[in-house]
Design a protein around this motif. Sequence first.
Motif, short mmCIF file in Angstrom:
data_model
loop_
_atom_site.label_atom_id
_atom_site.label_comp_id
_atom_site.label_asym_id
_atom_site.label_seq_id
_atom_site.Cartn_x
_atom_site.Cartn_y
_atom_site.Cartn_z
N ASN A 1 15.59 0.42 18.23
CA ASN A 1 16.03 -0.86 18.78
C ASN A 1 14.88 -1.47 19.56
N ALA A 2 14.61 -2.73 19.31
CA ALA A 2 13.44 -3.38 19.90
C ALA A 2 13.75 -3.88 21.30
N GLY A 3 13.75 -2.96 22.25
CA GLY A 3 13.93 -3.31 23.65
C GLY A 3 12.65 -3.08 24.42
N PRO A 4 12.60 -3.50 25.68
CA PRO A 4 11.37 -3.38 26.49
C PRO A 4 10.91 -1.94 26.67
N ARG A 5 11.85 -1.01 26.82
CA ARG A 5 11.45 0.39 27.01
C ARG A 5 10.83 0.95 25.73
N SER A 6 11.38 0.54 24.58
CA SER A 6 10.82 0.99 23.30
C SER A 6 9.41 0.47 23.12
N ILE A 7 9.20 -0.80 23.46
CA ILE A 7 7.86 -1.38 23.35
C ILE A 7 6.88 -0.67 24.27
N TYR A 8 7.32 -0.36 25.48
CA TYR A 8 6.47 0.35 26.44
C TYR A 8 6.01 1.69 25.86
N TYR A 9 6.94 2.45 25.30
CA TYR A 9 6.57 3.76 24.75
C TYR A 9 5.76 3.62 23.48
N ALA A 10 6.02 2.58 22.70
CA ALA A 10 5.23 2.36 21.49
C ALA A 10 3.77 2.14 21.85
N LYS A 11 3.51 1.33 22.87
CA LYS A 11 2.14 1.06 23.30
C LYS A 11 1.45 2.34 23.78
N ARG A 12 2.15 3.13 24.58
CA ARG A 12 1.56 4.37 25.10
C ARG A 12 1.29 5.36 23.97
N ALA A 13 2.24 5.42 23.00
CA ALA A 13 2.05 6.35 21.89
C ALA A 13 0.85 5.96 21.05
N ARG A 14 0.69 4.66 20.82
CA ARG A 14 -0.45 4.21 20.02
C ARG A 14 -1.77 4.57 20.69
N ARG A 15 -1.82 4.45 22.01
CA ARG A 15 -3.05 4.79 22.74
C ARG A 15 -3.37 6.28 22.61
N ARG A 16 -2.30 7.08 22.47
CA ARG A 16 -2.51 8.53 22.32
C ARG A 16 -2.61 8.95 20.86
N ARG A 17 -2.62 7.98 19.97
CA ARG A 17 -2.73 8.22 18.53
C ARG A 17 -1.53 9.01 18.00
N ILE A 18 -0.37 8.79 18.60
CA ILE A 18 0.89 9.34 18.09
C ILE A 18 1.49 8.27 17.18
N PRO A 19 1.77 8.57 15.92
CA PRO A 19 2.30 7.54 15.02
C PRO A 19 3.65 7.01 15.50
N VAL A 20 3.81 5.70 15.35
CA VAL A 20 5.03 5.01 15.79
C VAL A 20 5.72 4.39 14.58
N LEU A 21 6.99 4.75 14.41
CA LEU A 21 7.81 4.20 13.34
C LEU A 21 8.92 3.37 13.98
N PHE A 22 9.06 2.13 13.53
CA PHE A 22 10.10 1.25 14.07
C PHE A 22 11.09 0.93 12.97
N HIS A 23 12.38 1.11 13.23
CA HIS A 23 13.43 0.74 12.30
C HIS A 23 13.76 -0.73 12.52
N THR A 24 13.77 -1.53 11.46
CA THR A 24 13.93 -2.99 11.61
C THR A 24 15.40 -3.40 11.46
N HIS A 25 16.26 -2.81 12.26
CA HIS A 25 17.67 -3.20 12.24
C HIS A 25 17.85 -4.64 12.71
N ASN A 26 16.96 -5.09 13.60
CA ASN A 26 17.11 -6.41 14.23
C ASN A 26 16.33 -7.48 13.50
N THR A 27 16.98 -8.60 13.22
CA THR A 27 16.30 -9.83 12.80
C THR A 27 16.97 -10.98 13.53
#
Length: 346
Positions: free
Chosen positions: A50-76
């Motif tokens: 779910n594309a919420g602020p907490r998800s975005i926060y962790y996505a950014k941190r994961a990318r910096r640590r080179r942890i792959p991030v997968l987002f499910h596109t339930h929301n449009t």
Amino acid sequence: MKVSHYFEGEGVVTGGFAQSVNNQRAILDDRGIDYTTEPTLDCDLLHLNNAGPRSIYYAKRARRRRIPVLFHTHNTAADFRDSFVFSNALARPLKPFLAYAYDQADHLVCPSEHNREVIAEYTDTPATVVSNGFDGERFAGWDDPELREEYLDRYDLDPPVVFMFGHVIKRKGLDTFVEVARRLPQYDFAWFGYLNPTGGTVDRFLQPRETRHLVENSPDNCTFTGYIEDPRGAPAAGDVFFWPSRNENEGMALLEAMHCGVPPVVRAIPTYEWLDDGEDCRKVETTDEFVDAITELCEDEGERERIGAGAAATTERFTLEAVGEQLVTLYDELVSGPTNERTPTG
């Protein structure tokens, strides 16, 4: 492999969205994949639902640590419209917000080809189509005659019953459902599902006036049951599945009804290009065509059985076993492959 499988808004967001997350976790359980439902960077893969602020926060941190991030596109943005009070006003700023969120991922998983085409207008993040699937075990025993009698009696329904299963919102074709019921007073119509967008207690504050008006002024042969604890009750009581939704990313309730061998009458929207009109569904565009298709299926038991059998056969490729293999393969590719080749926005 350890997965952080995070669903922001869990316990608040309901319906097919929440069931999709449950399906994913059932797949992980079945395949013995270690996962936590908390957002954490102590993992090999971060899967966000779910594309919420907490998800975005962790996505950014994961990318910096080179942890792959997968987002499910339930929301449009389109799927968000015509759902609750202010949803149409919020849909416009929602699109750039979702574009920003999905751009933080290494990869997207889209529940349908139509959804992937829509999301391609938001971001160039690579995407793979994996159906939400359906959990057939939830509907084991749906054809029990005693269960059918229980639900027919509970809601005073006389077969053949035309039914819908899901949240009562305009986007799902509520106005069409009510109008067709009004034009076919000889049949009972039943809508099984929450009478509010969230399934919570803030129902009348979130439900648009037009939605309340449609429900309150529906004809006598139109029943809104509210939430039912046993999802099997809907296909048990129903004979024709009426799915007039105007926009869907996939539509899990449709898959579930088809799995139970109930013939569906669907609106001809791009999402359902995989359905074959006259073989596993009746696919129509106008209210008059809905009336004609539903009348035909209600009056012809043999045709109901033929299309229902075709519908059940079609859903074999959407079982959790089938879609689970695709999801786990995607996990393996993301964990074993290079990450952070893309530069996220912001």
